[in-house]
Design an enzyme around this catalytic site. Structure first.
Site, short mmCIF file in Angstrom:
data_model
loop_
_atom_site.label_atom_id
_atom_site.label_comp_id
_atom_site.label_asym_id
_atom_site.label_seq_id
_atom_site.Cartn_x
_atom_site.Cartn_y
_atom_site.Cartn_z
CG ASP A 20 46.70 36.45 36.77
OD1 ASP A 20 46.61 36.30 38.01
OD2 ASP A 20 45.92 35.88 35.97
CG ASN A 68 42.91 41.00 43.64
OD1 ASN A 68 43.76 41.70 43.07
ND2 ASN A 68 42.42 39.90 43.07
C1 IPE Z 1 44.01 40.59 38.13
O1 IPE Z 1 44.26 39.27 38.41
C2 IPE Z 1 44.43 41.46 39.30
C3 IPE Z 1 45.87 41.55 39.55
C4 IPE Z 1 46.81 40.99 38.86
C5 IPE Z 1 46.24 42.36 40.68
P1 IPE Z 1 43.19 38.31 39.11
O2 IPE Z 1 43.88 37.03 39.35
O3 IPE Z 1 42.58 38.99 40.28
O4 IPE Z 1 42.08 38.18 37.98
P2 IPE Z 1 41.03 37.00 37.71
O5 IPE Z 1 40.33 36.74 39.01
O6 IPE Z 1 41.81 35.80 37.27
O7 IPE Z 1 40.15 37.52 36.63
C1 IPE Z 2 48.38 37.92 40.75
O1 IPE Z 2 48.56 36.56 41.01
C2 IPE Z 2 48.61 38.78 41.96
C3 IPE Z 2 47.39 39.35 42.56
C4 IPE Z 2 46.19 39.20 42.11
C5 IPE Z 2 47.58 40.13 43.76
P1 IPE Z 2 47.36 35.68 41.54
O2 IPE Z 2 47.38 35.73 43.04
O3 IPE Z 2 46.09 36.08 40.91
O4 IPE Z 2 47.80 34.24 41.06
P2 IPE Z 2 46.85 33.16 40.39
O5 IPE Z 2 46.20 33.82 39.22
O6 IPE Z 2 45.87 32.75 41.44
O7 IPE Z 2 47.78 32.06 39.99
MG MG Z 3 45.15 35.56 39.19
#
Ligand code: IPE
Ligand code: IPE
Ligand code: MG
Length: 239
Positions: A20, A68
């Site tokens: 993340d 997502n």
């Molecule tokens: C969890 O991260 C999913 C992945 C890393 C693929 P998110 O960024 O989607 O989670 P939230 O929205 O912060 O809970």
């Molecule tokens: C995790 O990084 C990757 C996926 C969820 C695919 P994020 O895209 O959630 O990055 P932040 O949390 O918005 O910084």
């Molecule tokens: Mg994230």
């Protein structure tokens, strides 16, 4: 080189990572969010190297959640293409390192056919590898996984009185996958975000204060160090 204070006889057999913080990493640099995802590739492969050095047998990474899809279409499209491209470009290297590639998640109509094809191809080409299994959680949701398991249990006509923990576990996406011993989440968020809800029941949780693109094997090793300082009790008493 693994630092001497790490006990190589007590390395977690299964580490699950929530990759993340890609978007924030990019935004901090005035880049597009998708460039953060691109930068996450190096982190992933360094983590794989670290896991191999440690002798970890299973590494599960959260690549795309069932939630997502709520993101803007261009980001979702990018992630579909990016995951396909990683598989095509890097599966040979993983095969050479003895890494078996598997997937956990729903194969619904939203996942592009060409990505599904590369997922199948990647699994087939690495099916014989035994050093480590890399599970890519893609279009994965912990609730969806339990829902899918319950549906299959009902379809198979298993009577209610015969259902145990084991029945549920055997109907999850990867019944042979052991529960994670350690879950590591980057980016400073202290939540599970629908990851491996069933499987994380007794996992040790470590939260790393780096954004995923900055994650390197040293962070993984540090998470193992923290894990080794914990005392797992599984509801019982320490022996
Ligand atoms: C969890 O991260 C999913 C992945 C890393 C693929 P998110 O960024 O989607 O989670 P939230 O929205 O912060 O809970
Ligand atoms: C995790 O990084 C990757 C996926 C969820 C695919 P994020 O895209 O959630 O990055 P932040 O949390 O918005 O910084
Ligand atoms: Mg994230």
């Amino acid at each position: 080189m693994i630092p001497a204070d790490i006990d190589l006889t007590r390395v977690p057999a299964h580490i699950a990572c929530v990759m993340d913080g890609n978007g924030r990493w990019a935004t901090q640099r005035g880049l597009k969010r998708t460039e953060g995802h691109a930068a996450g590739e190096e982190a992933l492969f360094d983590a794989v190297e670290g896991a191999l050095e440690l002798g970890v047998k299973w590494l599960t990474v959260y690549a795309f959640s069932t939630e997502n899809w709520r993101r803007p279409l261009d980001e979702v499209r990018y992630l579909m293409g990016f995951n396909e491209s990683i598989l095509v470009r890097r599966r040979e290297e993983l095969r050479e390192k003895g890494v078996r590639i598997r997937f956990a998640g729903r194969r619904d109509w939203r996942v592009p056919k060409r990505l599904i094809k590369q997922m199948d191809e990647s699994m087939a080409r690495t099916a014989h590898c035994t050093t480590m299994t890399l599970v890519i959680a893609f279009n994965y949701g912990g609730r969806a996984e339990i829902v899918d398991a319950v549906k299959r249990i009902i379809e198979e006509g298993i009577p209610a009185h015969k259902i145990t923990d084991k029945t549920i576990a055997q109907h999850l996406y990867l019944p042979d996958m052991p529960d994670p011993d350690l879950m590591v989440r980057t980016s400073g968020e202290y939540r599970i975000s629908n990851y491996l809800l069933w499987e994380l029941a007794y996992s040790e949780l470590v939260f790393a204060d780096v954004l995923w693109p900055d994650f390197r094997r040293e962070h993984l090793i540090d998470a193992v160090r923290q894990y080794q300082a914990r005392r797992r009790r599984f509801g019982g008493l320490e022996s």
